[in-house]
Scaffold this active site. Sequence first.
Site, PDB file in Angstrom:
ATOM      1  N   HIS A  20       0.836  -1.196   0.000  1.00 36.26           N
ATOM      2  CA  HIS A  20       0.000   0.000   0.000  1.00 36.26           C
ATOM      3  C   HIS A  20       0.873   1.250   0.000  1.00 36.26           C
ATOM      4  O   HIS A  20       1.807   1.356   0.781  1.00 36.26           O
ATOM      5  CB  HIS A  20      -0.921  -0.025   1.217  1.00 36.26           C
ATOM      6  CG  HIS A  20      -1.917   1.071   1.230  1.00 36.26           C
ATOM      7  ND1 HIS A  20      -2.180   1.805   2.350  1.00 36.26           N
ATOM      8  CD2 HIS A  20      -2.713   1.579   0.260  1.00 36.26           C
ATOM      9  CE1 HIS A  20      -3.099   2.704   2.074  1.00 36.26           C
ATOM     10  NE2 HIS A  20      -3.441   2.587   0.802  1.00 36.26           N
ATOM     11  N   ASP A  28       6.787   7.228 -21.256  1.00 37.52           N
ATOM     12  CA  ASP A  28       7.051   7.302 -22.685  1.00 37.52           C
ATOM     13  C   ASP A  28       8.553   7.106 -22.919  1.00 37.52           C
ATOM     14  O   ASP A  28       9.312   6.911 -21.964  1.00 37.52           O
ATOM     15  CB  ASP A  28       6.534   8.623 -23.263  1.00 37.52           C
ATOM     16  CG  ASP A  28       7.179   9.862 -22.655  1.00 37.52           C
ATOM     17  OD1 ASP A  28       8.333   9.798 -22.164  1.00 37.52           O
ATOM     18  OD2 ASP A  28       6.531  10.922 -22.672  1.00 37.52           O
ATOM     19  N   HIS A  98       5.759  18.776 -14.580  1.00 36.96           N
ATOM     20  CA  HIS A  98       6.613  17.707 -15.110  1.00 36.96           C
ATOM     21  C   HIS A  98       7.895  17.582 -14.283  1.00 36.96           C
ATOM     22  O   HIS A  98       8.393  16.479 -14.068  1.00 36.96           O
ATOM     23  CB  HIS A  98       6.936  17.964 -16.585  1.00 36.96           C
ATOM     24  CG  HIS A  98       7.649  16.841 -17.247  1.00 36.96           C
ATOM     25  ND1 HIS A  98       7.117  15.577 -17.368  1.00 36.96           N
ATOM     26  CD2 HIS A  98       8.868  16.792 -17.854  1.00 36.96           C
ATOM     27  CE1 HIS A  98       7.962  14.790 -18.009  1.00 36.96           C
ATOM     28  NE2 HIS A  98       9.035  15.509 -18.309  1.00 36.96           N
ATOM     29  N   TYR A 120       4.649  13.699 -22.818  1.00 37.36           N
ATOM     30  CA  TYR A 120       4.013  13.648 -21.502  1.00 37.36           C
ATOM     31  C   TYR A 120       3.076  12.449 -21.333  1.00 37.36           C
ATOM     32  O   TYR A 120       2.133  12.496 -20.544  1.00 37.36           O
ATOM     33  CB  TYR A 120       3.289  14.962 -21.173  1.00 37.36           C
ATOM     34  CG  TYR A 120       4.226  16.138 -21.247  1.00 37.36           C
ATOM     35  CD1 TYR A 120       5.173  16.348 -20.251  1.00 37.36           C
ATOM     36  CD2 TYR A 120       4.191  17.012 -22.325  1.00 37.36           C
ATOM     37  CE1 TYR A 120       6.055  17.408 -20.321  1.00 37.36           C
ATOM     38  CE2 TYR A 120       5.072  18.075 -22.403  1.00 37.36           C
ATOM     39  CZ  TYR A 120       6.006  18.267 -21.395  1.00 37.36           C
ATOM     40  OH  TYR A 120       6.893  19.321 -21.463  1.00 37.36           O
ATOM     41  N   ALA A 121       3.338  11.362 -22.034  1.00 34.27           N
ATOM     42  CA  ALA A 121       2.558  10.132 -21.869  1.00 34.27           C
ATOM     43  C   ALA A 121       3.208   9.324 -20.750  1.00 34.27           C
ATOM     44  O   ALA A 121       3.874   8.313 -20.978  1.00 34.27           O
ATOM     45  CB  ALA A 121       2.492   9.342 -23.170  1.00 34.27           C
ATOM     46  N   ASN A 122       3.034   9.829 -19.536  1.00 33.68           N
ATOM     47  CA  ASN A 122       3.612   9.232 -18.333  1.00 33.68           C
ATOM     48  C   ASN A 122       2.570   9.271 -17.234  1.00 33.68           C
ATOM     49  O   ASN A 122       1.781  10.215 -17.156  1.00 33.68           O
ATOM     50  CB  ASN A 122       4.831  10.045 -17.852  1.00 33.68           C
ATOM     51  CG  ASN A 122       5.854  10.270 -18.929  1.00 33.68           C
ATOM     52  OD1 ASN A 122       6.438   9.335 -19.435  1.00 33.68           O
ATOM     53  ND2 ASN A 122       6.069  11.527 -19.281  1.00 33.68           N
TER      54      ASN A 122
END
Length: 136
Positions: A20, A28, A98, A120-122
């Site tokens: 947890h 990316d 970012h 920014y595909a994170n």
Amino acid sequence: MKKSGILNSHIAKVLADLGHTDYIVIADIGLPVPDGVPKIDLALTYGVPSFRDVVHVISEDMEIEQITIAEEMVQQNEDTFLYMQDKFASIPLSRCSHEEFKHYCQKAKVIIRTGESRPYANCILHAGVHFGATQQ
């Protein structure tokens, strides 16, 4: 031999070991990986596998209580942002710069690198607790 679910043994082990509040990053091709943070590199070529494909498969196997994305995704990769909002409509989605996102990566259990080449595909997937069926 494993019959279903995630077949990549490295990813399966990481997910099984999460506690947890631990978190993983799906990234990316451009996100830097901090020294000391394990990287599972799935990138084969530009776009393969896609960010969406990896997010989808991992979310089927991971109990997620929160997701973090970079604020820049909203304006600079709107399609991916809309996908994340739709896919995880019932899970809190937080945003940060970012630069903050990269700072959080330093404490990730792993960074899984996709072949995604859109900016920014994170995302950070924060582990929740799945209590499942209980024995009596």
